[in-house]
Design an enzyme around this catalytic site. Structure first.
Site, PDB file in Angstrom:
ATOM      1  N   PRO A  85     -54.441 -54.893  53.736  1.00 54.25           N
ATOM      2  CA  PRO A  85     -53.132 -55.080  53.106  1.00 54.25           C
ATOM      3  C   PRO A  85     -53.019 -54.196  51.861  1.00 54.25           C
ATOM      4  CG  PRO A  85     -54.574 -56.924  52.574  1.00 54.25           C
ATOM      5  CD  PRO A  85     -55.340 -56.022  53.511  1.00 54.25           C
ATOM      6  N   GLY A  86     -51.809 -53.810  51.500  1.00 53.31           N
ATOM      7  CA  GLY A  86     -51.602 -53.075  50.262  1.00 53.31           C
ATOM      8  C   GLY A  86     -51.792 -51.575  50.378  1.00 53.31           C
ATOM      9  N   CYS A  87     -51.919 -51.060  51.595  1.00 51.35           N
ATOM     10  CA  CYS A  87     -52.036 -49.614  51.801  1.00 51.35           C
ATOM     11  C   CYS A  87     -50.740 -49.100  52.405  1.00 51.35           C
ATOM     12  CB  CYS A  87     -53.185 -49.278  52.752  1.00 51.35           C
ATOM     13  SG  CYS A  87     -54.806 -49.476  52.044  1.00 51.35           S
ATOM     14  N   GLN A  88     -50.277 -47.952  51.923  1.00 47.55           N
ATOM     15  CA  GLN A  88     -49.108 -47.320  52.531  1.00 47.55           C
ATOM     16  C   GLN A  88     -49.426 -46.892  53.953  1.00 47.55           C
ATOM     17  OE1 GLN A  88     -48.153 -44.053  49.864  1.00 47.55           O
ATOM     18  NE2 GLN A  88     -46.160 -44.984  49.506  1.00 47.55           N
ATOM     19  N   SER A  89     -50.597 -46.310  54.124  1.00 49.87           N
ATOM     20  CA  SER A  89     -51.063 -45.901  55.451  1.00 49.87           C
ATOM     21  C   SER A  89     -51.639 -47.126  56.153  1.00 49.87           C
ATOM     22  CB  SER A  89     -52.172 -44.864  55.325  1.00 49.87           C
ATOM     23  OG  SER A  89     -51.804 -43.843  54.450  1.00 49.87           O
TER      24      SER A  89
END
Length: 137
Positions: free
Chosen positions: A51-55
Site C-alpha cells: 500500500p502507499g506506492c504509486q506503482s
C-alpha cells in the site's frame, strides 16, 4: 554463513559510491530490478500488494529454516530496482534482524534526497511491508 544486514548495506553504499551521477545510479537501480527472478502470477494479489506506492509493487515472503526470503516485482523499472535493493538487504535474514534493522544505506546513497516525495513514500511503504512480514513471522 550469510552476510548481516549491516554488511549488505555497506556493499550497496560502496557500489553506489562508484557511480558518479544520478543518471548512473538510476540506471544501476533499473539493472538490479531486471535481475529479479520472475514473480509468480498467483501472487499478484491484493494480499501481497504494497500500500502507499504509486506503482504496483508486490512482495511475497517465505519463511525457510528461520530466515525470510522474499519474491518481489513492480510494474515500473525504477520501483522494481528499489524493491530489488530492499530484498537484497532483507532476504536470508531472521525476522528479528529484519524487524530491528535500521536502513542507513537509504540516506547514505542519497536515495531519500533524490527520489520524488511520492517515490520516497513508496520506498518507506515497501520497508514497512517487509518489516511487517518479519514481525508476523
Amino acid at each position: 554463513m550469510s552476510k548481516s544486514i549491516e554488511e549488505i548495506q555497506k556493499e550497496i553504499i560502496a557500489e553506489f559510491s562508484d557511480l558518479t551521477d544520478w543518471e548512473e545510479k538510476f540506471q544501476y537501480l533499473i539493472e538490479l530490478g531486471e535481475e529479479l527472478p520472475t514473480y509468480p502470477d498467483e501472487k499478484r494479489t491484493e494480499e501481497y500488494l504494497v500500500p502507499g506506492c504509486q506503482s504496483k509493487v508486490w512482495v511475497a515472503p517465505k519463511l525457510e529454516a528461520g530466515r525470510l526470503e522474499f519474491d518481489a516485482d513492480s510494474d515500473t523499472a525504477l520501483t522494481k530496482g528499489l524493491i530489488a535493493i530492499l530484498i537484497r538487504v532483507f532476504s536470508g535474514q531472521s525476522p528479528k534482524d529484519i524487524a530491528d534493522a535500521s536502513l542507513s544505506f537509504i540516506e547514505e546513497v542519497g536515495l531519500a534526497k533524490f527520489l520524488s516525495i511520492s517515490r520516497r513514500n513508496g520506498l518507506y511503504s515497501m520497508v514497512q511491508k517487509l518489516k511487517g512480514y518479519a514481525e508476523k513471522a
